[in-house]
Write a protein that holds these residues in place. Structure first.
Motif, PDB file in Angstrom:
ATOM      1  N   LEU A  13       0.773  -1.634  -0.024  1.00  0.00           N
ATOM      2  CA  LEU A  13       0.149  -0.049  -0.133  1.00  0.00           C
ATOM      3  C   LEU A  13       1.041   1.561   0.188  1.00  0.00           C
ATOM      4  O   LEU A  13       0.535   2.270  -0.937  1.00  0.00           O
ATOM      5  N   ASN A  14       2.065   0.670   0.598  1.00  0.00           N
ATOM      6  CA  ASN A  14       3.143   2.052   0.850  1.00  0.00           C
ATOM      7  C   ASN A  14       3.273   2.472  -0.786  1.00  0.00           C
ATOM      8  O   ASN A  14       3.916   3.504  -1.268  1.00  0.00           O
ATOM      9  N   SER A  57       0.720   3.982  -3.408  1.00  0.00           N
ATOM     10  CA  SER A  57       0.505   5.080  -2.813  1.00  0.00           C
ATOM     11  C   SER A  57       1.221   6.278  -3.645  1.00  0.00           C
ATOM     12  O   SER A  57       0.724   6.862  -4.135  1.00  0.00           O
ATOM     13  N   ASP A  61       0.092   8.564  -6.672  1.00  0.00           N
ATOM     14  CA  ASP A  61      -0.064  10.174  -6.444  1.00  0.00           C
ATOM     15  C   ASP A  61       0.344  10.995  -7.786  1.00  0.00           C
ATOM     16  O   ASP A  61      -0.101  11.874  -8.171  1.00  0.00           O
ATOM     17  N   LYS A  86      -8.544   3.081   1.180  1.00  0.00           N
ATOM     18  CA  LYS A  86      -6.783   2.767   1.517  1.00  0.00           C
ATOM     19  C   LYS A  86      -6.142   4.070   1.634  1.00  0.00           C
ATOM     20  O   LYS A  86      -5.564   4.258   1.612  1.00  0.00           O
ATOM     21  N   PHE A  87      -7.157   5.033   0.650  1.00  0.00           N
ATOM     22  CA  PHE A  87      -6.290   5.725  -0.074  1.00  0.00           C
ATOM     23  C   PHE A  87      -7.003   6.962   0.205  1.00  0.00           C
ATOM     24  O   PHE A  87      -7.297   7.669  -0.521  1.00  0.00           O
ATOM     25  N   ASN A 111      -6.456  10.336  -1.570  1.00  0.00           N
ATOM     26  CA  ASN A 111      -6.843   9.490  -3.573  1.00  0.00           C
ATOM     27  C   ASN A 111      -7.752   9.295  -4.173  1.00  0.00           C
ATOM     28  O   ASN A 111      -7.822   8.871  -4.876  1.00  0.00           O
ATOM     29  N   LYS A 112      -8.453   8.980  -2.875  1.00  0.00           N
ATOM     30  CA  LYS A 112      -9.705   8.527  -2.971  1.00  0.00           C
ATOM     31  C   LYS A 112     -10.480   8.624  -4.513  1.00  0.00           C
ATOM     32  O   LYS A 112     -11.631   7.786  -4.834  1.00  0.00           O
TER      33      LYS A 112
END
Length: 218
Positions: free
Chosen positions: A145-146, A149, A153, A169-170, A173-174
């Motif tokens: 997930l990191n 992300s 972006d 989870k973001f 940025n959802k």
């Protein structure tokens, strides 16, 4: 754009929660079946029924295409084993494809396709759409997930059949996530092109990409 070529083809996609059987003639869908449960029991029976209802024989098929993932271990093996069996028995060309290539935005732009890999993170593919043509900028890769992300972006749109789940989870940025189901016409176009280029599979080397599989598919 769908290619205008004369052929019959069978496409089987068992990568996600909903599986697809697509029967194609002259680049047009003549039968589409969604399987939502009991895949190991229903897939073969549904295939038999579809071939019977449409008066289609296996030898009349120009090719059989089967997804290699990403997806669950059991589901991918069910689809791949049936595809390989039909292909081998009747000497029908076998084509593999990555299901993430069956998704695209409604406008020309660079974009990501994301599949949920559960606790492992996300599978991501980078791509660019221009004048109805799609160029893939990366191979499907498994990201934490990191890691995901940072890549998200950089993009305006993230297309996913799991958008409603993974967007949460973001948080920052959802709004980039766009839910989309598998696009059968995009898939037909993609597998037809592989057929024209004779990109066929060997029955003995049909590697599958599992949700908890290797980081990169070659």
């Amino acid at each position: 754009m769908v290619l205008n070529i004369f052929m019959k083809a069978l496409i089987i996609d068992t990568s996600l929660e909903i599986s697809y059987i697509i029967l194609v003639e002259d680049s047009e869908i003549i039968f589409l079946k969604k399987i939502k449960s009991n895949l190991s029991k229903n897939l073969f029976l549904d295939l038999q029924n579809i071939l019977t209802e449409t008066n289609t024989t296996l030898p009349s098929l120009s090719y059989i295409a089967s997804s290699i993932g990403p997806g669950s271990f059991t589901s991918l093996r069910v689809g791949a084993n049936i595809s390989k069996t039909f292909s081998y028995a009747k000497k029908i060309p076998l084509i593999s494809y990555i299901s993430m290539h069956a998704y695209s935005p409604n406008k020309d732009t660079k974009f990501l396709v994301a599949f949920d890999a559960k606790s492992e993170g996300l599978y991501l593919v980078e791509a660019e759409k221009s004048k109805n043509s799609i160029k893939y900028l990366s191979k499907p890769s498994l990201f934490s997930l990191n890691e995901a992300s940072g890549l998200i972006d950089k993009y305006e749109i993230v297309i996913s059949p799991h958008a409603d789940v993974i967007k949460n989870k973001f948080e920052t940025n959802k709004n980039k996530f766009e839910h989309q189901e598998l696009d059968p016409l995009r898939l037909i176009d993609y597998t037809n092109q592989k057929y024209i280029e004779k990109k066929f599979e060997d029955y003995t080397s049909f590697d599958l990409l599992y949700q908890r599989g290797p980081k990169i598919v070659e």
